[in-house]
Design an enzyme around this catalytic site. Structure first.
Site, PDB file in Angstrom:
ATOM      1  N   LYS A  91       2.631  11.306  -3.039  1.00 33.12           N
ATOM      2  CA  LYS A  91       3.604  12.346  -3.366  1.00 33.12           C
ATOM      3  C   LYS A  91       4.978  12.030  -2.783  1.00 33.12           C
ATOM      4  CE  LYS A  91       3.882  17.379  -3.280  1.00 33.12           C
ATOM      5  NZ  LYS A  91       3.180  18.594  -2.780  1.00 33.12           N
ATOM      6  N   GLN A 129      10.475   9.712  -3.304  1.00 35.19           N
ATOM      7  CA  GLN A 129      11.481   8.713  -2.971  1.00 35.19           C
ATOM      8  C   GLN A 129      11.988   8.014  -4.226  1.00 35.19           C
ATOM      9  OE1 GLN A 129      12.846   7.630   0.208  1.00 35.19           O
ATOM     10  NE2 GLN A 129      12.168   9.733   0.431  1.00 35.19           N
ATOM     11  N   GLY A 167       8.388  -0.943   2.482  1.00 30.19           N
ATOM     12  CA  GLY A 167       9.331   0.172   2.334  1.00 30.19           C
ATOM     13  C   GLY A 167       9.494   0.585   0.880  1.00 30.19           C
ATOM     14  N   ASN A 211       1.528   7.630   0.959  1.00 24.42           N
ATOM     15  CA  ASN A 211       1.398   8.993   0.450  1.00 24.42           C
ATOM     16  C   ASN A 211       2.001   9.001  -0.948  1.00 24.42           C
ATOM     17  OD1 ASN A 211       2.172  11.729  -0.309  1.00 24.42           O
ATOM     18  ND2 ASN A 211       1.620  12.330   1.766  1.00 24.42           N
ATOM     19  N   ARG A 246       0.849  -1.192   0.000  1.00 20.53           N
ATOM     20  CA  ARG A 246       0.000   0.000   0.000  1.00 20.53           C
ATOM     21  C   ARG A 246       0.887   1.244   0.000  1.00 20.53           C
ATOM     22  NH1 ARG A 246      -5.223   0.604   2.127  1.00 20.53           N
ATOM     23  NH2 ARG A 246      -5.031  -1.368   3.241  1.00 20.53           N
ATOM     24  N   GLU A 259      14.262   2.746  -0.778  1.00 16.46           N
ATOM     25  CA  GLU A 259      15.499   2.291  -1.417  1.00 16.46           C
ATOM     26  C   GLU A 259      15.287   1.536  -2.717  1.00 16.46           C
ATOM     27  OE1 GLU A 259      16.492   0.218   2.209  1.00 16.46           O
ATOM     28  OE2 GLU A 259      18.286   1.423   2.465  1.00 16.46           O
TER      29      GLU A 259
END
Lengths: 737, 327
Positions: free
Chosen positions: A625, A630, A694, A623, A620, A697
């Site tokens: 934006k 990232q 995450g 956010n 999920r 990265e």
């Protein structure tokens, strides 16, 4: 203040309830602006070096110019210089930063200079200029302690080969010998710096009760607190760290670093606040860097392009006694299936500055080299590199047979190819004037991790407050934690305040390894679920029948404002996530695909990236934006890894030669084309109750390979030593004639 | 940074007088000097601020050239309509250098006096004959990717980092200076010193001599190109750059003025290269011959060996571009 109740989750099983999908506020997953964004862009967000407690003195670190035993210094003369208050030569100074999540003092062993550039003293003065000048005048006498090796590939270098980190399954040599197609090459990635925009800075101040407050720029406060306490020899409750804003971390601020120790020790001696800010050149030299790597990659496949063998044997570098080593093959263990497998991990003990985690340790360099090798094998086999990857999507973890928590490799490859308009072509087909045009692609993969996290949520009738020692290193923690609480408790984001970066608050995960958002959001989720239970109990309904939106509880076709439910009360709940078997029973990972178009100059070998498209799946998206930002950042890192970035070490003493932003070439605006980022919507029930993984990265892992593969497609030159600087490409062009 | 005296010059005479003192430096934009002072690579005892002097403005000269005040910023010079029309190679070279912010501060006089970007010059922990005469040259056996292949000495292999000065050298610019003995003009050809045994002496300026202007002769015409090859698209110093003013008449090269950045201790110009080109019909073989002449004495130091073929190829591409449509 009312009772604080706790909800704990030991994360052993998947969560199929997907409660967030049933919430009504509708703020999670949107592209909501950062709540603290205005403060940051208007200069009102106070970063570590910008705090000026009354009476603050200024410290400046002194570097070792050579390696050996420290036998003396001209400290006495330095003390006599204008404004100098103190020359710190304390045995407790640390030679390099703690590794991420160490939670204890890093290697100290002062009295010795291990590498050129090591901080060996700190000069404190009334003004910054006085301290800097005096530090530059300070001479530390160092007696050579023998000859040292500065290159991981040098003859006679001491190499550790930890048994636990070697894998051998089947018969790779046999597979290579019998293969229809195979490749066997060495790839090299350079020593690199995270080069965060905000230089490391610490302001330390002791109070009368022997408690030290450190305003610093750190990522993992609950660990950093223990690290500082251990270094100073005080109890952890005597240490408070404040890092409300962090101007970029990328791993460089995971562990307590020399400037914090110098500030704390100096402040203790002087009885007044001391600030130590690293000069940009010191940031490069003393902050842990990404290890250079040599990666031997062997791949074999059958006539249909099905992989039969995978070998990934790596050499990385590290100072003696450091436990961390760049986990190059972290993605290799599971990215592709093949029955015959070898993973090798070797650590050369050399005297360059310490290596540590830098954004996506392991995969950033490991997947990059591996995805170049896959491209080479696909080419050798005469198969479209996209098709080649699609034929090798693993069904389960190839080494241990565990299932994947979710497998989106194929989906990201197909979606990415469609968005980019991928068409496989032979090299040297498109030319515009002096420029060869080509396209390349690569898969991206990154392990997903969760770590222990606490968060408190305070509920009133008017809104909520989230409190924990989580950090926002530019990633958007303030935004997503606000959104999670707003969604679950039914408030507009403006009614939720998020307070972070203070070790006096509950210990969260901190930021690192892409685990921050999911881990700490889960703690916030748990606290909010606890509060929802309490609301439901007070109203007299089941929690699952409660709808919260805009400060109003809807239940049994009735509406009750929360102001009515809570009155003047303030309810507090603590969420506590403990990682459990869910992290071990399945392989959790995030997946992606990156496509790039480049132009390569036939005269000079210069490469310009013209177009880049990344498609990612990370559960999920909390956010849109900040997640997209990232990915932009990671893709730009990929460009740097592919084309421009390299820390150069002097061959004679290992010191970092190009330690400033003029000569350490990060990509500039003109190097970066429009970047396309697309997310594949996904719910990974194994990840956590939010189904979120995450994202920080993932996008760097593979982006560089797409660029390097595109260079080959453009002009026919295969670069195996990154970065693909123009001289390497030009030499390849010359060799082609 | 060491403590220093600061003098704000009220007029040129004062500037020249105060500037002649020991360990004294003029400061204008300060984009290079201040960085070096913070690192104590340079540690003047006295700074003479010339920014209040009347040294701005770009004027046309009687012979159709331009007189560029020493304090004209790089941004203003690059944007000047006359420069863009008559000396476009200069405008392009300026815009290829530094960043917008730096060009807004950096001045014409200061740009000519930029110090080298040699890594070891910047590092007080390392020997450097330019920074500390007699201490040695760490760049020789070290990292020398960005360093010089022409005009070096056993004591120094540093390059001059300016782009602007490369174009100016191709344009036959002269430097107007004022000293205690009056004013003089120095051809840019004669302005810089070879490192030899004294790499710390970089120009022929006497103590206190102040650059007041740069004079460009009348527009050189021809096709003007500035090509800069570097390690990223912007904000990097030249590995190799070529400033070219080339004119073709009746199928033969009638004029060739070529200067190079990134190759030597000064913006590099070799008249023999130009002589070999003039009067000849452009061809790849001719360009190759020109490169042979340019690179006869070229010497790599390991990390910068690639500059030799890179220069050859870049020169050929520039000459090809400069001559193709007209040929």
């Amino acid at each position: 203040m009312s009772l604080e109740t706790t909800r704990q989750l030991k994360h052993d099983t998947p969560d199929h309830d997907r409660r967030l999908d049933g919430m009504a506020q509708g703020v999670l997953g949107t592209d909501m602006d950062r709540p603290e964004g205005r403060l940051k862009v208007s200069g009102r967000a106070t970063y570590a070096a910008e705090t000026h407690p009354e009476g603050m003195a200024h410290g400046y670190l002194v570097r070792a110019a050579t390696i050996g035993r420290i036998t003396g210094s001209n400290a006495e003369a330095i003390r006599a210089m204008p404004g100098v208050l103190h020359v710190l030569e304390d045995e407790r100074m640390i030679r390099n930063a703690a590794q991420g999540m160490a939670g204890e003092s890093p290697v100290q062993k002062q009295g010795q200079s291990w590498y050129v550039g090591q901080p060996v003293a700190c000069v404190v003065a009334e003004t910054f200029e006085q301290a800097r000048h005096a530090a530059q005048a300070m001479m530390v006498t160092i007696e050579p302690d023998g000859t040292h090796v500065f290159d991981a590939e040098a003859e006679g270098v001491e190499v550790d080969t930890p048994e636990k980190k070697q894998v051998s399954q089947g018969d790779l040599d046999g597979a290579m010998a019998e293969a229809a197609f195979s490749v066997d090459h060495d790839y090299r990635t350079p020593s690199m710096s995270s080069a965060a925009m905000e230089p490391h800075a610490s302001v330390a101040q002791w109070d009368d009760e022997g408690r030290v407050t450190l305003r610093g720029s750190y990522q993992l406060l609950r660990f950093n607190k223990n690290e500082l306490a251990d270094v100073l020899g005080v109890a952890p409750d005597k240490v408070r760290i404040l890092s409300p804003y962090v101007g970029g971390g990328f791993g460089s601020k995971l562990g307590l670093a020399p400037e914090a120790v110098a500030a704390a020790l100096s402040a203790q001696v002087l009885g007044r606040p001391v600030r130590v800010v690293l000069h940009r050149r010191q940031v490069f030299e003393t902050v842990t860097r990404r290890s250079e790597t040599k990666q031997r990659i062997r791949l074999s496949c059958d006539a249909d392009g099905k992989l039969t063998g995978i070998g990934h044997e790596n050499l990385v570098s590290q100072l003696p006694d450091e436990v961390f080593s760049e986990p190059v093959a972290q993605g290799t263990h599971f990215q592709y299936a093949a029955p015959n497998r070898v993973v090798g991990h070797n650590i050369a003990r050399i005297r360059r500055s310490a290596t540590g985690s830098v954004r996506a340790p392991g995969e950033a360099v490991g997947v990059t080299a591996f995805e170049i090798a896959v491209d080479e094998l696909a080419k050798t086999a005469g198969i479209d590199p996209l098709e080649f990857r699609l034929r090798n999507v693993p069904e389960k973890h190839p080494e241990n047979g565990k299932p994947f928590s979710s497998s989106t490799m194929e989906a990201t490859l197909r979606e990415g190819a469609a968005r980019f308009g991928w068409q496989h072509s032979q090299p040297r087909q498109r030319r515009e004037g002096e420029w060869w045009i080509g396209t390349g692609m690569a898969g991206a993969v990154r392990v997903n991790m969760m770590i222990e996290a606490h968060a408190r949520v305070v509920l009133t009738g008017q809104g909520a407050r989230v409190e924990c020692d989580m950090t926002d290193i530019g990633t958007g923690s303030y935004a997503i934690l606000t959104q999670v609480a707003a969604e679950l408790l039914g408030f507009a984001p403006a009614q939720v305040e998020t307070v972070l970066g203070d070790t006096d608050l509950p210990p969260a995960s901190g930021s690192g390894g892409s685990f921050g958002a999911a881990s700490t959001s889960t703690a916030v989720y748990l606290a909010c679920m606890e509060l929802r239970e309490r609301l439901a109990a007070k109203i007299g309904v089941k929690e699952t029948e409660l709808t919260l939106k805009d400060g109003v509880a809807t239940h049994d076709n009735r509406q009750t404002p929360l102001t009515e439910v809570l009155g003047d009360e303030e309810w507090r709940a603590l969420g506590h996530l403990k990682p459990g078997k869910a992290g071990q029973e399945v392989r959790q990972a995030t997946w992606g695909a990156v496509f790039a178009e480049v132009a390569v100059n036939d005269v000079t070998g210069e490469t310009r990236v013209r177009r880049m498209e990344g498609t990612f799946a990370a559960g999920r998206i909390l956010n849109l934006k900040t997640a997209r930002s990232q990915c932009h950042g990671g893709m730009i890192w990929g460009i740097g890894l592919a084309l421009t970035e390299a820390l150069e070490h002097d061959p004679r003493d290992g010191h970092m030669v190009n330690r400033d932003l003029a000569e350490y070439h990060l990509p500039v605006n003109l190097d970066v084309p429009q970047l396309g980022v697309h997310f594949i919507e996904e719910r990974d029930d194994w990840a956590n109750p939010l189904q979120a993984k995450g994202i920080g990265e993932l996008s760097i892992c593979g982006s560089g390979a797409a660029v390097v593969n595109a260079i080959e497609n453009a002009c026919g030159v295969r670069v195996r030593r990154l970065p693909a600087t123009l001289d390497q490409v030009m030499e390849g062009l010359i060799a082609q004639g | 940074m060491r403590a220093f005296d600061y003098i704000r010059a009220g007029d040129r005479a004062q500037a020249v007088r105060d500037g002649a003192g020991p360990e004294t430096r003029f400061i204008a934009g300060g984009t290079n000097l201040l960085d070096l002072m913070k690192l104590e690579v340079m540690a003047p005892e006295r700074i003479v601020d010339i920014t209040r002097l009347e040294l701005g403005g770009i004027e046309e000269t009687a012979d159709g050239g331009l007189r560029i005040g020493a304090l004209v910023t790089n941004s203003d010079l690059a944007a000047d309509a006359r420069v863009r029309r008559g000396w476009p190679v200069l405008s392009r070279a300026l815009l290829a250098g530094a960043s917008g912010q730096l060009r807004n501060k950096a001045t014409t006089g200061g740009n000519l006096l930029q110090r080298t970007r040699c890594y070891y010059f910047y590092d007080r922990g390392e020997p450097c004959n330019k920074r500390e005469p007699g201490s040695g040259c760490a760049a020789m056996g070290g990292m020398n990717r960005i360093l010089a292949i022409l005009g070096t000495s056993e004591q120094c292999i540093a390059t001059h980092p300016s782009d602007m000065a490369v174009a100016m050298r191709a344009l036959d610019a002269r430097v107007e200076v004022e000293g205690q003995d009056g004013t003089r003009e120095i051809a840019l050809d004669d302005f810089y010193c070879s490192p030899g045994d004294t790499p710390h002496i970089e120009t022929v300026l006497a103590p206190g001599e102040l650059i007041t202007a740069v004079i460009l002769p009348a527009p050189a015409g021809g096709r003007q190109i500035y090509r800069k090859v570097r390690d990223r698209s912007s904000y990097a110093f030249a590995l190799v750059s070529v400033a070219a003013v080339v004119e073709v008449e009746n199928g033969k090269i009638a004029k060739a003025q070529l200067a190079f950045g990134g190759l030597g201790p000064m913006p590099w110009r070799d008249r023999a290269v130009e002589e070999a080109l003039v009067g000849e019909a452009p061809s790849p073989a001719l360009f190759d011959r020109a490169a042979d002449i340019l690179l006869t004495e070229a010497k790599g130091h390991g990390g910068n060996d690639f500059k030799i073929p890179l220069t050859r190829r870049t020169l050929a591409a520039v000459l090809s571009q400069a001559t193709e449509a007209a040929a």
